[in-house]
Motif scaffolding. Structure first.
Motif, short mmCIF file in Angstrom:
data_model
loop_
_atom_site.label_atom_id
_atom_site.label_comp_id
_atom_site.label_asym_id
_atom_site.label_seq_id
_atom_site.Cartn_x
_atom_site.Cartn_y
_atom_site.Cartn_z
N THR A 42 1.56 -2.66 -8.41
CA THR A 42 2.29 -2.97 -7.18
C THR A 42 1.92 -2.04 -6.03
O THR A 42 2.29 -2.30 -4.88
N GLY A 165 6.44 -0.04 -7.73
CA GLY A 165 6.97 -0.55 -6.47
C GLY A 165 8.10 0.32 -5.93
O GLY A 165 8.18 0.57 -4.72
N GLN A 301 2.94 -9.73 -2.38
CA GLN A 301 3.09 -8.90 -1.18
C GLN A 301 2.39 -9.51 0.03
O GLN A 301 2.93 -9.50 1.14
N ALA A 308 6.88 -3.86 -2.13
CA ALA A 308 6.26 -3.48 -3.40
C ALA A 308 7.27 -3.56 -4.54
O ALA A 308 6.97 -4.05 -5.63
#
Length: 679
Positions: A42, A165, A301, A308
């Motif tokens: 991420t 994230g 994204q 994230a």
């Protein structure tokens, strides 16, 4: 990958408190290594926005997986040479160095190098963690610890993107690496204080040449795939040279493996069709799973415009599907012994999931995207769970450890290849599409590479850029569908052989479902199988598994004397001699409580008392030998479905089982509850 642990310096018996501290220490190492396989998924778009070089994004995952694959082989051998505790600690130091360098990296090349260093440390941590469990946890209790370790590995691997994230959005992507440092420092300190040093008596031969050849050959292929069509034209001398050089290196590897005494990957394994099929399937599962896990957050994204953290959370349906089918398929295999339908169905469902994900776009709703990811995860879970245990079920005992680590090696290399191929397809499609989308807009490429900056643009401006990302990632998923279909075809060639009871017992372990790196030592693998049998026996009845005192003695020796003989035998083997005071200290009882027991043992002719010293008489030693033989017969009964067509293979197994029978007898004698007077 051949390994033997025919003899070990005896580890001291650990009390439950120290054993749990050791386990937590080992788990910390496994947690860090497993987490860093996927935590960057991420963070990739943000890293690209900060450092540039979008074409090299895949190498942040590939570098880790490739060096991890090589490190798992070397670390197992070095653990046998220098002691697993030392290798575990050195691996942690290497992991810290890689993490610090990654956190401070100011360009993509430095970060890729740092990820490679992390992979060396991570591979060493994972393989020595499992070996340390075998060294310090008694066999009777090892099954639950190994199961817990597998659960940590599986859950950490799949939750890595979400954690990445969180760090990216609420701190910085650099904290994905910095966070490892304090954990590793604590782990090293705990390891130094709590983990006993256990050094194998045998000195294995390390296949340095074979390891170097396969590492360079695989790295050359991945570099060629990564650079082809982006850094260099596919027909350029560089790309052709990389592919040709890799073919030569891998051919040399095959030749070397047929000649060295302890090959990393014995070529004879490929005469076993089950091993060959499972290795191919393991490669394909690794290829598709990690590639998709890496690029799904990128899609979410750039195309859906989520953060994230949210991109990690949005991939949870895939994780849920994977976990559900891993657990369900493992339990069905354990109950029925049938496994062939699962990789067949898994490959088909994976292919369907990849195709459905290739149709996603800006207009695809969150629930439909979640359904597609769920289907893909269901396919992975169906495919992964049985591959290692099926191989363990079919190879001779002499090749048990080698075959286990071989299948895991192919899965890790497949993950590296998959990420590289996904990256090549992604870059090849994205670069021209992004250039066309940006033409005449005046928007700098840096804005298009940043998900946050892209979200800030007006919809009519960002739409062509988002469409470029959509087309690129959809193309990647579409091109990988044939890879999953190859797995579907290959799975039909998997031969179904009735599973051994000891193999069925391992089918429910979550770590097996995720192809967790494991020891390449055949004795470790045999003990792992027996540990699961013991664990299953314990679930069936109250009390510890194994022959009762009446069975041990035929009812001729009182329980207290059985315990007394065993305690002297155990302390003599571990400490070189036995004393009444020492045994009392081991079991935390006053010496006066044990004096009547040993007077009775002396009167019966089993123990000689010389002051505080205790020694088994010939009669006592004979009784201990009888106890050990009863344990060996019990083990033979639990492993009666193992077949040994080769007498040489049986000759290797017999001393290993004799040693395990002795260990189980000693564990029985070390339990205070075994002596009524110590309750």
């Amino acid at each position: 990958m051949t390994g033997t642990r025919e003899a070990l310096d005896t580890a001291p018996t650990l009390d439950s408190r120290r054993r749990n501290i050791v386990f937590v220490t080992i788990v910390l190492g496994m947690l860090m290594a497993a987490l860093d396989q996927t935590i960057v998924a991420t963070t990739l778009p943000t890293i690209v926005a900060d450092l540039g070089s979008a074409g090299h994004m895949a190498w942040l995952v590939t570098a880790y997986m490739l060096t991890e694959a090589v490190a798992t082989v070397l670390a197992g051998k070095f653990g046998d040479l220098f002691g697993r505790k030392l290798v575990f600690q050195l691996s942690a130091v290497i992991f810290i160095a890689g993490s610090v360098l990654a956190g401070f990296a100011q360009d993509m090349l430095t970060l890729i190098i740092a990820r490679g260093i992390q992979g060396v440390g991570g591979g060493g941590l994972m393989v020595t963690a499992m070996a340390l469990i075998a060294d310090v946890i008694p066999l009777r209790q090892r099954g639950k610890y190994q199961g817990a370790m597998g659960a940590v590995f599986g859950v950490t691997t799949v939750l890595g993107p979400t954690l990445g994230g969180l760090f990216t959005d609420h701190a910085s992507w650099r904290w994905c690496f910095y966070v490892n440092v304090p954990i590793a420092v604590v782990m090293i300190a705990l390891a130094a204080k709590t983990i006993p040093t256990v050094r194998p008596a045998s000195r294995p031969v390390v296949d340095y040449l074979g390891i170097a050849l396969v590492a360079l050959g695989v790295a050359g292929l991945i570099l060629g795939l990564e650079w082809g069509g982006s850094e260099y034209a596919w027909g350029s001398p560089m790309i052709i040279g990389l592919f040709a050089g890799s073919v030569v290196l891998l051919a040399a590897f095959v030749l070397v493996e047929t000649r060295v005494p302890e090959p990393m990957l014995p070529m004879g394994l490929f005469r076993n069709r089950v091993f060959t099929v499972c290795s191919i399937l393991s490669f394909i599962v690794g290829f598709t799973m990690l590639g998709a896990m890496t690029y799904l957050p990128t899609y979410l994204q750039y195309v859906d415009g989520v953060s994230a953290t949210e991109s990690g959370l949005r991939t949870l349906p895939m994780v849920l599907g994977l976990l559900v089918t891993s657990i369900i398929s493992g339990n069905i295999v354990s109950t029925t012994g049938r496994y062939k339908p699962f990789p067949i169905a898994g490959a088909a469902v994976m292919a369907l999931g990849l195709y459905l994900m290739s149709t996603m776009g800006r207009d695809t709703g969150i629930w439909l995207e979640s359904l597609y990811m769920l289907i893909f995860g269901l396919g992975i879970g169906l495919s992964m769970q049985v591959l290692t245990i099926v191989v363990q079920n079919t190879v001779p005992y002499a090749q048990l450890g080698t075959a286990t680590s071989g299948v895991t090696f192919f899965r890790t290399v497949g993950s590296a290849f998959g990420t590289a191929v996904f990256g090549t397809l992604y870059t090849g499609k994205l670069d021209p599409a992004l250039a066309a989308a940006l033409a005449g807009t005046g928007i700098p490429p840096e804005v298009a590479q940043s998900p946050a900056a892209l979200r800030a643009l007006p919809d009519e401006v960002s739409a062509p850029i988002v469409e470029a990302y959509t087309a690129a990632i959809d193309s990647v998923f579409r091109w990988v569908v044939p890879v999953a279909l190859v797995g579907f075809v290959v799975a039909w060639f998997l031969r179904e052989i009735p599973l051994r009871d000891s193999t069925r017992a391992r089918a429910t372990e979550l770590g097996e479902g995720f192809s967790m790196p494991d020891s390449a030592d055949r004795v470790d693998q045999l003990e792992h199988a027996i540990a699961q049998v013991l664990r299953r026996e314990q679930r069936k009845k109250t009390g510890p598994p194994g022959p009762s005192v009446r069975v041990l003695t035929g009812g001729t020796v009182p329980e207290t004397l059985v315990w007394a003989i065993g305690a002297v035998h155990l302390r003599t083997r571990v400490r070189g001699g036995a004393t009444l005071t020492g045994i009392a200290e081991d079991h935390m009882v006053p010496v006066g409580v044990l004096e009547p027991v040993y007077r009775e043992a002396s009167q019966a002719g089993f123990v000689a008392i010389e002051g505080d010293s205790l020694r088994l008489t010939d009669s006592g030693a004979q009784q201990a030998a009888v106890f050990r033989r009863v344990w060996r017969v019990w083990l033979d009964g639990k492993l009666e479905d193992w077949t040994f067509d080769d007498p040489a293979d049986r000759a290797l197994l017999d001393p290993a089982l004799d040693k395990i029978a002795g260990d189980l007898l000693d564990e029985q004698s070390s339990r205070p509850a075994f002596a009524p007077l110590t309750r």
